[in-house]
Design a protein around this motif. Structure first.
Motif, short mmCIF file in Angstrom:
data_model
loop_
_atom_site.label_atom_id
_atom_site.label_comp_id
_atom_site.label_asym_id
_atom_site.label_seq_id
_atom_site.Cartn_x
_atom_site.Cartn_y
_atom_site.Cartn_z
N LEU A 45 15.20 97.50 144.23
CA LEU A 45 14.66 98.17 143.05
C LEU A 45 13.90 97.17 142.17
O LEU A 45 12.79 97.46 141.71
CB LEU A 45 15.83 98.78 142.29
CG LEU A 45 15.54 99.92 141.35
CD1 LEU A 45 16.49 101.08 141.62
CD2 LEU A 45 15.72 99.45 139.93
N PRO A 92 10.16 102.48 142.45
CA PRO A 92 11.06 102.02 143.50
C PRO A 92 11.19 103.02 144.64
O PRO A 92 11.50 104.19 144.42
CB PRO A 92 12.39 101.86 142.75
CG PRO A 92 11.99 101.54 141.35
CD PRO A 92 10.74 102.34 141.11
N CYS A 127 21.57 98.28 146.28
CA CYS A 127 20.26 98.91 146.05
C CYS A 127 19.38 98.23 145.01
O CYS A 127 18.16 98.35 145.06
CB CYS A 127 20.46 100.36 145.63
SG CYS A 127 21.39 101.33 146.84
N LEU A 134 11.11 102.05 135.38
CA LEU A 134 11.41 102.56 136.72
C LEU A 134 10.41 103.62 137.18
O LEU A 134 10.13 103.74 138.36
CB LEU A 134 12.83 103.13 136.77
CG LEU A 134 13.93 102.08 136.83
CD1 LEU A 134 15.29 102.76 136.80
CD2 LEU A 134 13.81 101.24 138.09
#
Lengths: 211, 211, 211
Positions: free
Chosen positions: C144, C154, C140, A149
């Protein structure tokens, strides 16, 4: 709605350790979010996936659904506490002796998550090799998703004896279990092994060979 | 613990191809790990997700859990062999004629994984469109997760006729099945189609149009 | 095979909104693919994961498998339409007033996906906190996963009041439900809240504080 957050007492020692591990992993996610200038909810998301990502992947792959944190909302509470802690202590948290402290808790979390993962594999009647792998998934994939991420090559694949510590812990678990040890001793032996490997290799800056 | 690793003989031709596909995909993961200077366990993790990632995602999405490699630990063994092969042959493996060989095996893997994915969708009674998609997921998402972990835009989304080859293979599977062909012929037609598309487009350096 | 694509009429208002949300999210995935010079199937894959990724993750985590789009192939059709739309309108789509229009549809999608996620959590008997989280996951995580595949941090974790809008929508859902409102009113209140927060914060360029 508030009372349901807490499971019935008394809590087992392993469960308390699990909550500690979750908080520590969530803190590492929240700190990573700060470095990427995310807002408070970005921080929460990163803390969440780091704290429960490994166990979620484990539960999804063995079919233990709804996944663990959906049945015990206290994990959401623990992660919220971790985010608030990081938000409050953000000026202290960059200092070196804090980081050293976090490393110890992170090692505890890795050990406990390994135990929980291996045990869950055994509960589902899976092959010992698979149980060891599940320990590794539970312990390591939260940090792995965190690094995906934040758009970096996962640090646990590169520099540190991390996956290895978890897998060796899993092997110890299986060996002690086959030797007939009592459940609590198996847990202690596994967690201690993982912590020892992590602390020893960090202290002497050891790495596995690149291939 | 060792004997349980192997399923009962005789193994089907498709199963043997599946093992070959898993090894080849795992090798491509292990090679990618070398390029990122990962240690031996990072290499193992990347080989693992590349080898079984697509099938794992498929099983998780249709609810076939524990996922396939948890029920048949021989996959872990195959991936270990792939990692050891890459570690031993690392000086040879960079040479051009090796890479060409790998491409052929990779095309076999893509074809076989496509067959297995489509078949599993049919076994679960899903719509033909969804079965074709499952073939694509099984064949392509291992490489996709590999590229996410090495922090690159997945190569199969960009440069090569890869997803397309798998989807066309899936369409062939459904068409031959609706036409009443026997199971083995369906498999052969699908795998051959995928291999032919891959080899032809690589040989003549063909790409789909950018939109 | 074609007739099975459409569920029985009449379609509920929420289902129609869900299809709109899926198309809009898929369009945002397809546009992102164009910016990375992916081919038409790369574009399709990115549109797919953006359109159904959040709901897929939700279903996998609560154990509602096969996941929703496998049972209703119309979603594959909607995503195909989105990809074709982007391919045809690619010269128009870069213009500013198009982007503003997309933002409104994206806000509708976020609101509807939030409603669907929270509702599914309630159907599975989960704790209100977890239902709110599931609304956020549904709304969401498609975007992402899209950003992970295009190899960027993201955007919803960084710059916009996006996760927050979904979570506040989820809280409104639970509050209205506890207050005994009728199902349709709960949906309207939730979707309106999410859209209002999104539009307001975009219009005045508001962000949450970095921590």
């Amino acid at each position: 709605m508030i009372n349901d957050l807490f499971p019935a007492f008394p809590w087992s020692f392993l469960f308390i350790q699990d909550l500690i591990g979750t908080i520590v992993f969530a803190i590492s996610g929240a700190i990573a979010a700060r470095q990427h200038k995310m807002d408070i909810f970005g921080m929460f998301v990163l803390a969440f996936v780091t704290g429960v990502g490994g166990g979620t992947l484990r539960d999804v792959m063995i079919g233990s659904t709804p996944v663990f944190w959906m049945k015990q909302p206290i994990y959401v509470l623990m992660i919220s506490i971790a985010v608030i802690l990081v938000a409050i202590l953000r000026n202290q948290i960059d200092r070196a002796y804090w980081k050293k402290g976090l490393l110890i808790f992170d090692a505890i979390g890795l050990g406990v998550f390994t135990v929980i993962g291996v045990q869950k594999g055994i509960d589902f009647g899976l092959h010992p090799l698979i149980c060891i792998a599940l320990g590794g998934v539970t312990g390591c994939f939260g940090g792995l998703i965190r690094d995906i991420l934040r758009n970096e090559v996962p640090i646990i694949l590169q520099k540190e004896v991390y996956v290895t510590a978890s897998l060796i812990g899993g092997i110890i678990f299986i060996l002690f279990r086959d030797a007939g040890f009592e459940s609590n001793w198996i847990d202690v032996a596994t967690v201690t092994t993982v912590i020892a490997i992590r602390m020893f290799t960090i202290r002497y800056n050891l790495h596995l060979p690149k291939v």
